[in-house]
Enzyme design. Structure first.
Site, PDB file in Angstrom:
ATOM      1  N   LYS A 271       1.248  34.723  63.032  1.00  0.00           N
ATOM      2  CA  LYS A 271       1.503  34.941  61.647  1.00  0.00           C
ATOM      3  C   LYS A 271       3.115  35.013  61.334  1.00  0.00           C
ATOM      4  O   LYS A 271       3.679  35.493  62.105  1.00  0.00           O
ATOM      5  CB  LYS A 271       0.894  36.489  61.301  1.00  0.00           C
TER       6      LYS A 271
ATOM      7  N   SER B 248      -3.845  40.397  54.580  1.00  0.00           N
ATOM      8  CA  SER B 248      -2.822  39.278  54.340  1.00  0.00           C
ATOM      9  C   SER B 248      -2.755  38.121  55.675  1.00  0.00           C
ATOM     10  O   SER B 248      -2.083  37.315  55.345  1.00  0.00           O
ATOM     11  CB  SER B 248      -1.304  40.125  54.538  1.00  0.00           C
TER      12      SER B 248
ATOM     13  N   SER C 247      -5.344  44.139  56.931  1.00  0.00           N
ATOM     14  CA  SER C 247      -4.808  42.785  56.857  1.00  0.00           C
ATOM     15  C   SER C 247      -5.274  41.780  58.069  1.00  0.00           C
ATOM     16  O   SER C 247      -5.144  40.706  58.025  1.00  0.00           O
ATOM     17  CB  SER C 247      -3.158  42.632  56.877  1.00  0.00           C
TER      18      SER C 247
END
Length: 397
Positions: free
Chosen positions: A46, A118, A142
């Site tokens: 990420k 996210s 997330s």
């Protein structure tokens, strides 16, 4: 929605990116140390994790503070896994849809729908088998939300777990941030956790396990409620003891804490005439700036009350079962969902189910259910990570 095809490409194959899941892909992956316990596995990162030589944008055009290289990425490379590249996320991780300054990410199997955030690109890269596992973060859901909406497994460890370091990760909220993996199967998640922690995870039977089912019916659609009930029935068939439990909405503590801390992280950008954030993200960060010390202190006091409440609940249950998401994956651009009690803003509808367990730092595991793209979450007491994963391995397929 379509179901994932059976003939997904092998993880090592090169691939196109119509879902816009990838933020950066080097010409060749960062190789892992040969012969390590994770040799042969690839992972995505990420775009909050610092990786030397790789750009860091965090889904925004705003300038970012530098928090150095990620300890966790370095550890995974040392254990033999190779890093394929960086994945997109909701802008600076402050959201649950996956939208950012570069357009955002689409669902892996339905381009009209959202993958969740996210850790949106992380979930897509795992769902499409572009990597063996994906590295994400979870501040209010997330990891678990995109895992549920993309049909994969997501694990949020206990806050501060030594194996899942957040050093070298751009923070959103130091109170609530966690790092963790997403993968198409739980065995891969367990393999990574065992290599990082040095702890063995054995399948555990459900017989006699006291399961508290948290299912606020007004907060979920009927198909989500049905998926949770079906999952509970499966646990009961394996000998689990199911009871109903109640928890309050905890956003009154979660939101002030996260927004105030996020505003501090991005204080330098916010001091500029044009900070560079998209309007929605900028609005949330300005809300965080405007919070008084008394308001934040009150939120932390409320968090302590919720933590005591959950600690008391563990005296009567061993694990919690809850919906991971309130609805199936919403359409791109959708900002409101219709629930039994009426329309609710999407952000609130999602976070009130997932944020409590990041706020309180307990381990949570999102797994698929009988309803496609509607996952459930299993939650255990702080420090019971290996037990939770073992119970996951003990689930009947």
């Amino acid at each position: 929605m379509p179901v994932p095809p059976a003939d997904l490409p092998a993880p090592q194959d090169r691939f196109s990116d119509p879902q816009r899941a990838w933020a950066y892909r080097p010409a060749s992956p960062l190789p892992g140390t040969p012969g390590g316990p994770l040799s042969g596995l690839s992972f995505s990162v990420k775009d909050l994790f610092g990786v030397p030589g790789w750009p860091q944008r965090a889904g925004t055009r705003a300038p970012l503070p530098d928090f150095g290289p990620s300890v966790l990425v370095r550890r995974l490379l040392d254990l033999g896994a190779s890093a394929a590249g960086k994945t997109q996320l909701h802008e600076v991780a402050l959201g649950i849809t996956g939208m950012n300054a570069f357009g955002g990410t689409a669902h892996p199997f339905d381009p009209e729908r959202l993958p969740g955030g996210s850790s949106s690109g992380a979930a897509v890269s795992a769902a499409l088998a572009q990597v063996n596992f994906a590295l994400g973060t979870d501040t209010g859901g997330s990891i678990r939300v995109p895992a549920a909406w993309c049909g994969v497994v997501g694990f949020k460890p206990t806050k501060g777990h030594a194996a899942w370091s957040t050093r070298g990760v751009l923070p959103l909220s130091w109170t609530c941030d966690h790092a963790g993996p997403l993968a198409r199967d739980l065995k891969t998640v367990v393999r990574v956790h065992e290599a990082l922690s040095g702890q063995r995870v054995q399948p555990r039977p459900w017989s006699g396990v006291r399961v508290g089912m948290w299912l606020p019916l007004d907060w979920v659609t009927p198909d989500v409620s049905g998926a949770v009930h079906a999952f509970a029935a499966g646990l009961e068939a394996q000998g689990a003891l199911i009871s109903r439990v109640e928890l309050p909405e905890m956003l009154g503590a979660y939101t002030p804490i996260v927004l105030s801390e996020a505003a501090q992280v991005h204080a330098a950008a916010l001091a500029q005439p044009d900070p560079g954030f998209t309007p929605f993200t900028l609005g949330l960060l300005r809300q965080g700036q405007a919070l008084s010390e008394d308001a934040v202190r009150a939120a932390h006091a409320l968090r302590a009350e919720y933590r005591a409440m959950l600690d008391e609940l563990w005296a009567s249950v061993d694990v919690l079962l809850a919906p991971a998401v309130p609805t199936p994956p919403p359409l791109a651009g959708q900002d409101e969902v219709e629930l039994p009690a009426g329309p609710v803003l999407l952000r609130r509808a999602v976070l009130r189910l997932s944020a409590p367990f990041s706020l309180l730092g307990v381990p949570a595991l999102a797994v698929p259910s009988s309803q496609p793209y509607v996952g459930v979450q299993l939650i255990a007491p702080r420090g019971a990570d290996e037990r939770l994963l073992g119970l996951g391995l003990g689930l009947n397929p």
